[in-house]
Design an enzyme around this catalytic site. Sequence first.
Site, PDB file in Angstrom:
ATOM      1  CG  HIS A   1      -1.986   1.051   1.158  1.00 32.27           C
ATOM      2  ND1 HIS A   1      -1.741   2.370   0.776  1.00 32.27           N
ATOM      3  CD2 HIS A   1      -3.313   0.981   1.413  1.00 32.27           C
ATOM      4  CE1 HIS A   1      -2.879   3.049   0.816  1.00 32.27           C
ATOM      5  NE2 HIS A   1      -3.846   2.227   1.194  1.00 32.27           N
TER       6      HIS A   1
ATOM      7  CD  GLU B   1     -11.530   0.264   0.085  1.00 33.72           C
ATOM      8  OE1 GLU B   1     -10.297   0.331   0.166  1.00 33.72           O
ATOM      9  OE2 GLU B   1     -12.282   0.339   1.065  1.00 33.72           O
TER      10      GLU B   1
ATOM     11  CD  GLU C   1     -10.866   4.854   1.346  1.00 38.50           C
ATOM     12  OE1 GLU C   1     -10.788   3.994   0.447  1.00 38.50           O
ATOM     13  OE2 GLU C   1     -10.148   4.841   2.366  1.00 38.50           O
TER      14      GLU C   1
ATOM     15  CB  CYS D   1      -8.069   4.643   6.493  1.00 34.38           C
ATOM     16  SG  CYS D   1      -9.474   4.252   5.432  1.00 34.38           S
ATOM     17  CB  CYS D   2     -12.035   8.041   6.111  1.00 34.31           C
ATOM     18  SG  CYS D   2     -11.985   7.013   4.616  1.00 34.31           S
TER      19      CYS D   2
HETATM   20 ZN   LIG Z   1     -10.055   5.977   4.137  1.00 36.92          ZN
END
Ligand SMILES: [Zn+2]
Length: 689
Positions: free
Chosen positions: A246, A356, A372, A443-444
Amino acid sequence: MRSEISRRQFVSSAVSATAVASLPLGRLSWPAGENAASVFTVPMASTSLEPKDQGVLNLAKTPHAKLRNIPVHAVTITSGFWAARRQTNVEKSIPSMEKLLEGNGRMNNFRRLVGKSDTPQHGPVFSDSDVYKWTEAVGFALQSGDRPELRGFTDKIIKEVVAVQEPSGYLNTYYVGDRAKDRMAPDVQRWGHELYNIGHMLQGAIAYYRATGDRTLLDAGIHFVDGYLLANFGPAPDKKPIFSGHPEIELALVELYRTTGDKRHLELAGYILQGDDRIKVPHRGIVYHFCGIPFTSRTHLEGHAVRAMYACCGATDYYLETGDQTYWKTLNTLWDDLFNHQMYVTGGVGARSDGEAFGDAYELPNFTAYGESCAAIGNMMWNWRMLAATGDAKYADVIERALYNGINSGMSLDGTLYCYRNPLGFDPSGGDQIRNPWYDVTCCPPNLERTFASLPGYFYSTSADGLYLHLYDNSVLDWHLEDGTGLKVQQKTNYPWKDAVDITVTPEKPAEFTLYLRIPGWSDHSEVTVNGKAAAGVTAGQYFALKRRWSPGDTIGVKFDLSTRVIEANPRVVDDYGRVAVQRGPLVYCLEQLDQPQGVALTDVRMDPSQKSSSQFHDEFRGDLLGGVVVLSCTGAVHEKSSSQAGLYFRYAPNASKARGVPLTFIPYYAWANRAATSMQVWTPVVNA
Ligand SMILES: [Zn+2]
C-alpha cells in the site's frame, strides 16, 4: 513491463542526479541493540529552517520545487468558513477520536506487548496507522498553537508506542508472537501493511517534531528505517526485496529525507517506486496495489484509488528532489487521466466499491460512487506537490474542488461522524448509514482530521520572486519572502459565500516582489484592484501576477464571479448524461429530499434547460441551516407519468408525461446527510432528457 536498467544502476543514477548530494549526510549508525534515541545526537542539519518553520512539506532545499511551503503556524485562520470547521476539528473530532482509538483497543495493541494489557490484538493489520495518523493530526494542530492537554496525552501515547520498538528497529503490533516469522514475507508485504504503518508513523512523527521539537517518535521512525529496513532490504543481492503493498512509505521516506538530510532515505523511496521484480506479483496485483513495477511505466490510473494517489504523491516528491524527467512525464500522463477521465465533480476519485478502485475512463457512477474520503485527500496531497513543482493554477483548482467538496463532505458538521464513501447520489431505503463515528477500517476519520489541522499550510507558498496566494478565507499571514523580507498579508472576506476579498499587504519595508493571486477557474469575470485602481489582464484559472514595489498597508481588492454555474459532464459519462450539476464558487451543490416540497420525489424532479442562465437561481444565506450556508433555489419541474408509463418498460412516448413547475432547493454538497436520512443527488435530469 520490465525496467531497462537494473535496480542497482537505477539507484546509483538517481543518487548522482540529485542536486541534494551537497547536503550534510546526517548518516547515523549505532551499536546493535542500543536504543536509537540514546545515540541520536547529531543535528539534522539538512535545512536552513528550524523544525517549527518547516511546512506541510519541507521544500526549503528541494531543487525542483518552484514553490516552497510556508509553515502552518505562519497563517492564522481567524474566522469564517474554515475557522469554524477547524475549531470543531481540534475541539471535538481529535479528542473524540482519541477516545475511540482507546475504546477500540488500538492503544492496548501496544500495551499488550510490554505486559500492560492482557486484551487480545484488536483491529486489522493496519490498525497502528490509525494511531499514527491521529498523531499527525495532533502534530498539525499543535503547529497552530500549544494545547497542553492535547500535548500531554499525545506524549503519553508516543511513549507507549516507542516502548514496543525492538532493538532491530522493527515496530508493529500485529506481526508479533507467532506471526513474527511472517514479517516482510512477500505475501505479507502485499497485504500486511507493515510499511504503510511505518509511512504514517513517519508522517505523524515529522508533524509532531515540527510542532514540538520532540524527536521521540521521529527517532523511533528513523530507527526502523535505518536499523531494520536499510540494514536488511534493498536492491543489493545480499539484501531482501521490498514490495510496498500500500504505497505510503514512499512519500514518507522523501519527507524523512527532507527532515534528516540522509540521502539513503531518498534512495530507498526511489528503489521502492522502481519496484523489485524479485517479488513476483500477478498482473492484477500490480494493478490493484499500484506498485511493484517502475512507477514510470504506468500509463493510466487504475487499481485501489488511495494506493494510486499516495503512489503519485511519493513519485512527485521523488521528482521534486531528483528532477528525473521520466517521472515528470509519467506524472503528467497520470494527471491528465485523472482530470479528463477519472475525477468526480466533487474532486472525489475512485468510482468502484469493488476494490475501492478507479474504474474505466468516464466510469463515474453517482449512487454507487465510492469516492473514499482518503482518496480525495490523496488527490489534494498529490496536486499540492504538482503545484509546488510548477506554480500552475490548474492544480490549485483541483485542490480547492476536492477540499471544499469531496473532502469536506467526509466529516459531519458536528465533527463526530465520518463518511468512508462519498457518493453523489443516495437512497436511504437500502439502510446504508453514510456517516458513522467509527469504522473498523478507520483510515478516513484521522485522515480528515490531519487535513483540516494542516490547512493553514496550504494557503500560501513563496517563490524566488514573491508570494503565491492559493486559498481565500479570513486569515493573517505572518512570514517572510525568500530573501528574508518580513511580510504580513491579511485577508478579510466572507468567501465562499460572498464574492469579495480585501487583502492588505504589509512588508516590513517597501520591497519589490510579485504577489500571485489565484483566480479560480470557475470565476468567469473577476476584478482586481490595487490601492483602489483596477488592474488589467485577470484571467480565470491562472495566477494573476501583481509585480510592483509594495509598501506597508497596500491594499488589494478582489471580486469573484459567484453566479451559479450549471455544469454538464462529458456525454461519455453515462451516469450524468442528460443531467446537470450546480456549482456556486468552489462549492458543488446537491438536492436533499427533505428540502423539496411535500410529495415531490427527487427521482421525478427535472431541471428546465432554459434555466441554464444562472440569473434564474436565487441565492440566500441561511444562518440557521447546516451551520450557515448559502441555499440556492430555482423553479424546476416534476415529471408526472401517464397511465401508459406504468411498470418497468413501456413504449417510448416523448409527450406522454406532463411536467409541472416546482421550487427546488439546493444545499452545498459537503453539508449533506447532516439531518434526517434522506435521498440526495448531485446530478439532476433536465426536462425532456
Ligand atoms: Zn479511508
